[in-house]
Design a protein around this motif. Structure first.
Motif, short mmCIF file in Angstrom:
data_model
loop_
_atom_site.label_atom_id
_atom_site.label_comp_id
_atom_site.label_asym_id
_atom_site.label_seq_id
_atom_site.Cartn_x
_atom_site.Cartn_y
_atom_site.Cartn_z
N ASP A 13 0.28 -1.17 -0.32
CA ASP A 13 -0.72 0.05 -0.22
C ASP A 13 0.90 0.97 0.08
N LYS A 16 1.81 2.37 -4.68
CA LYS A 16 2.74 1.51 -6.68
C LYS A 16 0.95 1.42 -7.12
N HIS A 41 -5.13 -1.62 -5.82
CA HIS A 41 -4.51 -0.74 -6.13
C HIS A 41 -5.09 0.52 -7.40
N THR A 125 -5.72 -12.02 3.58
CA THR A 125 -7.02 -11.22 2.74
C THR A 125 -7.83 -11.84 2.78
N GLN A 221 2.29 -6.26 -3.25
CA GLN A 221 2.51 -6.08 -1.61
C GLN A 221 4.08 -5.78 -1.78
N THR A 236 3.02 -12.76 2.77
CA THR A 236 1.91 -12.27 1.66
C THR A 236 3.17 -14.24 1.33
P1 IMO Z 1 -1.36 -3.92 -2.39
O1 IMO Z 1 -0.60 -4.89 -4.10
C1 IMO Z 1 -0.72 -4.45 2.19
C2 IMO Z 1 -0.80 -8.44 3.52
C3 IMO Z 1 -2.36 -9.31 4.29
C4 IMO Z 1 -1.43 -10.06 5.31
C5 IMO Z 1 -0.19 -10.91 4.68
C6 IMO Z 1 -1.05 -12.35 3.90
O2 IMO Z 1 -2.00 -3.64 -2.19
O3 IMO Z 1 -0.20 -3.20 -1.66
P2 IMO Z 1 -2.03 -12.47 1.65
O4 IMO Z 1 -3.93 -12.67 1.59
O5 IMO Z 1 -2.04 -12.12 1.01
O6 IMO Z 1 -1.91 -14.03 2.30
O7 IMO Z 1 -2.29 -12.17 3.25
O8 IMO Z 1 -0.16 -10.31 3.86
N1 IMO Z 1 -1.10 -7.88 2.56
C7 IMO Z 1 -1.49 -6.75 2.13
N2 IMO Z 1 -0.96 -5.82 2.32
N3 IMO Z 1 -1.21 -4.57 1.39
C8 IMO Z 1 -1.23 -5.70 0.19
O9 IMO Z 1 -1.48 -5.66 -1.21
C9 IMO Z 1 -1.35 -7.04 0.62
N4 IMO Z 1 -1.49 -8.27 0.69
C10 IMO Z 1 -1.32 -8.65 0.96
O10 IMO Z 1 -2.75 -8.57 4.49
O11 IMO Z 1 -1.00 -9.34 6.43
#
Ligand code: IMO
Ligand code: GDP
Ligand code: MG
Length: 426
Positions: A13, A16, A41, A125, A221, A236
Motif C-alpha cells: 500500500d 504502487k 492498487h 485477505t 504487496q 504473503t
Molecule cells: P498491495 O498490492 C497490504 C497482507 C495481508 C496479510 C498478509 C497475507 O495492495 O500493496 P494474503 O492474503 O496475501 O495471504 O495475506 O499480507 N497483504 C497486504 N497488505 N497490501 C497488500 O497488497 C497486501 N496483500 C496482502 O493483510 O497480513
C-alpha cells in the motif's frame, strides 16, 4: 534496453498503483508478476477512482499492453468482474494479456484460506492466495492452459482434487464441501470469457524488451511481505521483491535495468505481525485519518507509524534499488516534528540491519532522529524547487539513510500531484 521493476519497499500500500499509472503513460507494456486479488492498487484520475486488484495499473492507457504474468494467482471470477467494471466505465481492456501458465485460484482455496487463517492468525485477505501457491509448489494446482488445452485430463485431476479438499473442509473443519460438477461448469464458462486474452506472455514481454520497448513490472504487496525476505510467517505467499519479476514474468535478470522502490513517507501495515515504529496513539490515528489508511481490498484500518529507515536500507539491499519514489508526503503536512527510525535497540545493543528473526524484531525498540515539519499544504506543488526546505530536507534524509536517490515525490493521489526529478525510462 528499458525495463523497470517497481516494487513496494514496506508492507504494501505504498502507492504502487498511482506511480505505475503515472509511468504507464510513457510505457509500452505493464506487467504484473506475483500476488493476485489480495492486491488493491488505487489510481485516481481527476474525479474518478479505480481500485485494481488483478488488472495491471497501466490499463487506463489504451495503447499500453497490460500483462498478467505466470506468477500471478489468477482468480478468473474476480478478473471477469474487474474487467466488466472497467468496461462499464469506458475503459478499453482489449490490450490485456494473460499468461497461459498462470495458476488458478479455486473456490476451495478461498474457503481453506478463511478456515486456516482462523487458527494461523496471519490476518490474510482471504483471497485464497496462500492455498493456491501451496498447491502450485506441491504440484497439485491447475494452470489456465490445462483447462483450455487439455480439458479431459484437467477434469480427471480436478475431480480428485475437489474430493481431497472436501475431506479437509468437512472432516477437519466440519464445513460444507464443494460439488465438483458445479465448479467444473463454472470454470469452463469463465475460461471461455478469458480465452481471447490468453497468450505466451514470457515470449511477448521478452520481445517487447528486445525491440527496445519500455516495459514496467508492477509489483504487488511489499518487501516485508515477501515469503523469503519478509516478516515470516506474517507475509504473503509470493515474491514481491524485484527478483520475483524474473520468475513471475519469465524473463532473465539481464533484461532489467532499473528497480524503482516505492516508499510511503511514513509506514503502514495491514494484518498481524511485528511493526517496530507502530503508533498506537493519537499520532497513529492522525496518520490513518489524514492518509485515508483503510485497506483497498478488505477495508481494514491500516496500522500506522513513523518512517523506518532500517526497513528502507534493507529494501535497497534485497531489491537492488536504483531509484526511489516517496509517496504521501502531503499526509505529513500538519506535523511540527517528524521522526525517522534509524536503528533498533535490542538487548542493550543498537541494530542497524533488519533482523532475520521476527521474535527479535518484536522486541526491537526504534531509535529515532527528529526532523522539523513544514506545516504547509503540499498538495498543489508540482516542482521540486517549490517544496518547502523542510520537505526537501526530509526527502534528502531519506536518500541519505536508504542510499538511493529519489526520482519521484507524490503529494496527492492524482496524476497531477507528482513531482518528477529523475528519468526512469532512458
Ligand atoms: P498491495 O498490492 C497490504 C497482507 C495481508 C496479510 C498478509 C497475507 O495492495 O500493496 P494474503 O492474503 O496475501 O495471504 O495475506 O499480507 N497483504 C497486504 N497488505 N497490501 C497488500 O497488497 C497486501 N496483500 C496482502 O493483510 O497480513
Ligand atoms: P498500492 O497497493 O501500493 O497501490 O497502494 P493503495 O492504492 O492500496 O494505497 C495507497 C493510497 O494512497 C491510495 O488510496 C492512493 O490513492 C493514495 N495515494 C497514493 N499516493 C498518494 C499521495 O502522494 N498522497 C496522498 N494523500 N494519497 C496518495
Ligand atoms: Mg494496496
Amino acid at each position: 534496453m528499458s525495463a523497470v521493476v517497481l516494487i513496494g519497499t514496506q508492507w504494501g500500500d505504498e502507492g504502487k498503483g498511482k506511480i505505475t499509472d503515472f509511468l504507464a503513460k510513457r510505457a509500452d507494456c505493464v506487467v504484473r508478476y506475483q500476488g493476485g486479488s489480495n492486491a488493491g492498487h488505487t489510481v485516481e484520475v481527476q474525479d474518478e477512482k479505480f481500485m485494481l486488484h488483478l488488472v495491471p495499473s497501466g490499463i487506463l492507457y489504451p495503447q499500453t499492453i497490460c500483462v498478467v504474468g505466470n506468477g500471478v494467482a489468477l482468480d478468473m471470477g474476480n478478473l471477469i468482474k474487474e474487467l466488466d467494471g472497467l468496461q462499464q466505465r469506458g475503459v478499453d481492456t482489449s490490450n490485456l494479456r494473460i499468461s497461459l501458465r498462470a495458476p488458478l485460484v479455486m473456490p476451495y482455496h478461498k474457503k481453506i484460506d478463511e478456515l486456516e487463517d482462523r487458527s494461523n492468525g496471519i490476518g490474510t485477505t482471504k483471497r485464497g492466495i496462500g492455498p493456491t501457491y501451496a498447491d502450485k509448489i506441491n504440484r497439485t494446482g491447475f494452470r489456465i492452459s490445462d483447462l483450455v488445452m487439455e480439458p479431459e485430463f484437467f477434469e480427471t485431476r480436478f475431480k480428485a482434487q475437489v474430493e481431497q479438499k472436501n475431506r479437509l473442509i468437512t472432516e477437519i473443519y466440519g464445513e460444507e464441501g464443494f460439488d465438483y460438477r458445479i465448479l467444473m461448469d463454472e470454470l469452463l464458462s469463465q475460461v471461455e470469457i478469458l480465452k481471447p486474452y490468453l497468450a505466451d506472455t514470457s515470449y511477448l514481454v521478452y520481445n517487447q524488451i528486445k525491440e527496445g520497448k519500455k516495459v514496467l513490472f508492477e509489483g504487488a504487496q511489499g518487501t516485508l511481505l515477501d515469503i523469503d525476505h519478509g516478516t515470516y510467517p506474517y507475509v504473503t505467499s509470493s515474491h514481491p521483491i524485484s527478483g520475483g519479476a524474473c520468475v513471475g514474468a519469465g524473463i532473465g535478470p539481464t533484461c532489467i535495468n532499473k528497480v524503482l522502490g516505492i516508499a510511503k513517507a511514513y509506514t503502514t501495515r495491514v494484518g498481524e505481525g511485528p511493526f517496530p515504529t507502530e503508533l498506537n496513539d493519537e499520532m497513529g490515528e492522525k496518520l490513518r485519518q489524514r492518509g485515508c489508511e483503510f485497506g483497498t481490498t478488505t477495508g481494514r484500518p491500516r496500522r500506522c507509524g513513523w518512517l523506518d529507515a532500517v526497513i528502507l536500507r534493507y529494501a535497497t539491499r534485497v531489491n537492488g534499488l536504483t531509484d526511489l519514489a516517496v509517496t504521501k508526503l502531503d499526509v505529513l503536512d500538519e506535523f511540527p516534528v517528524l521522526k525517522i527510525c534509524v536503528g533498533y535497540r535490542y538487548e542493550g545493543r543498537v541494530l542497524t540491519e533488519f533482523p532475520e528473526n521476527i521474535g527479535v524484531l518484536a522486541k526491537c525498540e526504534p531509535q529515532y532522529i527528529e526532523m522539523p515539519g513544514w506545516q504547509k499544504d503540499l498538495s498543489d506543488v508540482t516542482e521540486w524547487s517549490d517544496l518547502p526546505v523542510e520537505a526537501r530536507n526530509y526527502i534528502a534524509k531519506i536518500e541519505e539513510l536508504s542510499g538511493v536517490k529519489q526520482s519521484i515525490v507524490a503529494v496527492g493521489p492524482r496524476r497531477s500531484q507528482t513531482i518528477v526529478s529523475g528519468q526512469l525510462f532512458d
